[in-house]
Design an enzyme around this catalytic site. Structure first.
Site: not given
Ligand code: IMP
Ligand code: MG
Length: 183
Positions: A107, A135, A48, A169, A157, A103, A163
């Site tokens: 999320d 977020k 990402g 992407r 998103v 990053e 993606d």
């Molecule tokens: P986290 O561990 O939940 O903070 O998110 C980890 C990974 O999930 C991020 O680095 C993104 O690659 C993917 N991700 C989180 N939210 C989204 C989104 O809204 N769209 C696409 N990929 C996401």
């Molecule tokens: Mg991802």
């Protein structure tokens, strides 16, 4: 491609390419100042962060080094699983290094909190985080992120590296994916 090219698959454009580039230049100026006289290692989280890394790194005026790590926490779905798996480790020894993790998005924060702990145990001199998107309403753990591009609503998103099932992407903007695409 731009959001207008696939408008039938998107519901809202949250951040345009132009806004992203302006923000990355701003963040780059801060990072240049904050790390003046220090060797900086940028660590991108695949896949990402590829676009953020490419544009952010080139906005810097200082000479830096770059490494990549691949972890997975999502599978093909749209919800964080919290299970982090290393798919490609760093090539660099972090001992004594000033590390800036780059990053695409924070999320739940689960991936980063895991990475931060993992990097701390490798003896880095300093570790900070830069994320293009965050977020706030989705946070499950608090992440100390020094450089944030945009806070966005808690919606799935795509674009600018992000993606859905490996698609979108290469969208230049960041947009909310229309529910009919994954429903
Ligand atoms: P986290 O561990 O939940 O903070 O998110 C980890 C990974 O999930 C991020 O680095 C993104 O690659 C993917 N991700 C989180 N939210 C989204 C989104 O809204 N769209 C696409 N990929 C996401
Ligand atoms: Mg991802």
């Amino acid at each position: 491609m731009r959001a207008a090219d696939i408008s039938d698959q998107l519901s809202t454009v949250l951040v345009t390419e132009e806004e992203i580039q302006r923000k990355l230049a701003e963040l780059a100026a801060r990072v240049d100042a904050d790390y003046a006289g220090k060797d900086l290692l940028l660590v991108g989280v695949l896949k990402g962060a590829v676009m953020v890394m490419a544009d952010f790194a080139r906005s810097l005026q200082s000479d830096i080094t770059m490494d990549w790590m691949a972890v997975s926490s999502y599978g093909a779905g749209t919800k964080s699983s919290g299970v982090v798996q290393i798919r490609k480790d760093l090539d660099t020894d972090l001992h004594g290094k000033h590390v800036l993790i780059v990053e695409d998005i924070i999320d739940s924060g689960l991936t980063l909190s895991w990475l931060l702990e993992n990097f701390a145990s490798r003896g880095a001199e300093s570790i900070e985080v830069l994320a293009l998107l965050r977020k706030p309403e989705a946070a499950k753990v608090k992440i100390d992120c020094k450089y944030v591009g945009f806070d966005i609503p808690n919606e799935f998103v795509v674009g600018y590296g992000l993606d859905y099932a490996e698609r979108y992407r290469n969208l230049r903007d960041v947009a909310v994916l229309a529910p009919h695409v994954y429903a």
